[in-house]
Design an enzyme around this catalytic site. Structure first.
Site, PDB file in Angstrom:
ATOM      1  CB  SER A 147      30.216  50.594  49.563  1.00 51.57           C
ATOM      2  OG  SER A 147      30.914  51.780  49.258  1.00 51.57           O
TER       3      SER A 147
ATOM      4  CG  HIS B 115      27.626  53.607  46.078  1.00 57.05           C
ATOM      5  ND1 HIS B 115      28.736  52.912  45.642  1.00 57.05           N
ATOM      6  CD2 HIS B 115      27.596  53.482  47.419  1.00 57.05           C
ATOM      7  CE1 HIS B 115      29.334  52.377  46.690  1.00 57.05           C
ATOM      8  NE2 HIS B 115      28.668  52.718  47.768  1.00 57.05           N
TER       9      HIS B 115
END
Length: 310
Positions: free
Chosen positions: A86, A194
């Site tokens: 991430s 996400h």
């Protein structure tokens, strides 16, 4: 044999994470550069109140990750690969010199602001521990059919799947998971990362990304989203820009590193979450983290791994 440096994502943050970095000239210089680029004192970001916002968390993780890499680089250390989960991917790309530290921190600030403004409350992420991807996907699909507000977000390990979405939808999935013997743990993440909920924000960030100068990676870059080796800067910048809206497959990323001959993984400051996730794959390798490990020990292990490859 090869070495990879990995950079953690949200959930790894901790109070005083910037203050607890080694007090060296290099660290002080990076803190000063970050403060100048953002026109704010970044040392105020790692306090308990500030870390309630994804803005502070993402900036602190980016700074801590790039500083970790810089401390090793100044000792003439260089890995064969980098990868980040991430927001950690931004630190990985900076370590590979795809973009400058200053451009990176300004884009991370923009990224975090877009995400925070879109979902100031009522959303987040939950880990399902003891659940495989097939089961988790089925539970999410069952709730999604009713609410359309929950998604599979991260495949962290074979038995650890992370979902993202609204509080209410995630609670429904958590109930189903518990009925099937899994453990549901709400993560310290305040936005639904996400998944497609953040696609408009990714497109907005893309407009800013197109304005900066980039170059091909000087260290091989593994995508935490696709587990693929990306060799062109445009591919990497696309990976960074849109990873907020794409599912993360960290398990496959670690497996890809292992299959490429990596036998030493070093996790950047702070925390050791990625260290724990790698242990089942690095059964005959070594996984270490900046947290709780002396810098000279990390350097020694890198030298030892390099000697094995000669």
């Amino acid at each position: 044999m090869s070495t990879i440096w990995v950079f953690p994502g949200q959930g790894a943050q901790k109070v005083n994470m910037l203050h607890d970095l080694p007090q060296t000239e290099t660290v002080h210089a990076y803190i000063a550069r970050a403060s100048e680029a953002l026109q704010q004192d970044v040392l105020l970001l790692d306090q308990a109140g500030s870390l309630k916002s994804t803005y502070a968390v993402q900036l602190c993780l980016y700074i801590a990750g790039t500083v970790s890499a810089a401390l090793l680089v100044e000792q003439q250390m260089k890995p064969d690969y980098v990868a980040g989960l991430s927001i950690g991917a931004w630190a990985a790309a900076a370590a590979a010199e795809v973009l400058s530290f200053e451009d990176g921190i300004r884009l991370v600030a923009r990224r975090a602001s877009l995400m925070q403004q879109a979902y100031p409350h009522g959303y987040g992420m939950t880990a399902l521990i003891g659940a495989d991807q097939t089961s988790a996907s089925a539970w999410v699909a069952e709730v999604y059919a009713q609410t359309a507000d929950v998604y599979v977000a991260n495949i962290n390990a074979a038995n650890q799947i992370v979902i993202a979405g609204s509080d209410a939808a995630m609670e429904q999935v958590a109930r189903i998971a518990k009925q099937n013997g899994a453990v549901a743990k709400r993560l310290n993440v305040s936005v639904p990362s996400h998944c497609e909920l953040l696609l408009p924000q990714a497109y907005a960030l893309e407009q800013e990304v197109q304005k900066i100068d980039t170059q091909p990676p000087r260290i091989r870059y593994l995508s935490g989203t696709t587990a693929r080796l990306l060799t062109k800067q445009d591919q990497i910048m696309d990976d960074l820009t849109f990873n907020m809206s794409r599912m993360i497959d960290w398990e496959s990323t670690v497996q890809s590193a292992w299959e490429r001959g990596v036998r030493l993984q070093i996790e950047a400051w702070p925390g050791n979450i990625l260290t724990g996730l790698a242990k089942k794959i690095f059964t005959e390798g070594t996984v270490m983290s900046f947290q709780g490990t002396r810098l000279d020990t990390l350097i020694f292990e890198m030298h030892k791994e390099k000697d094995r490859s000669i």
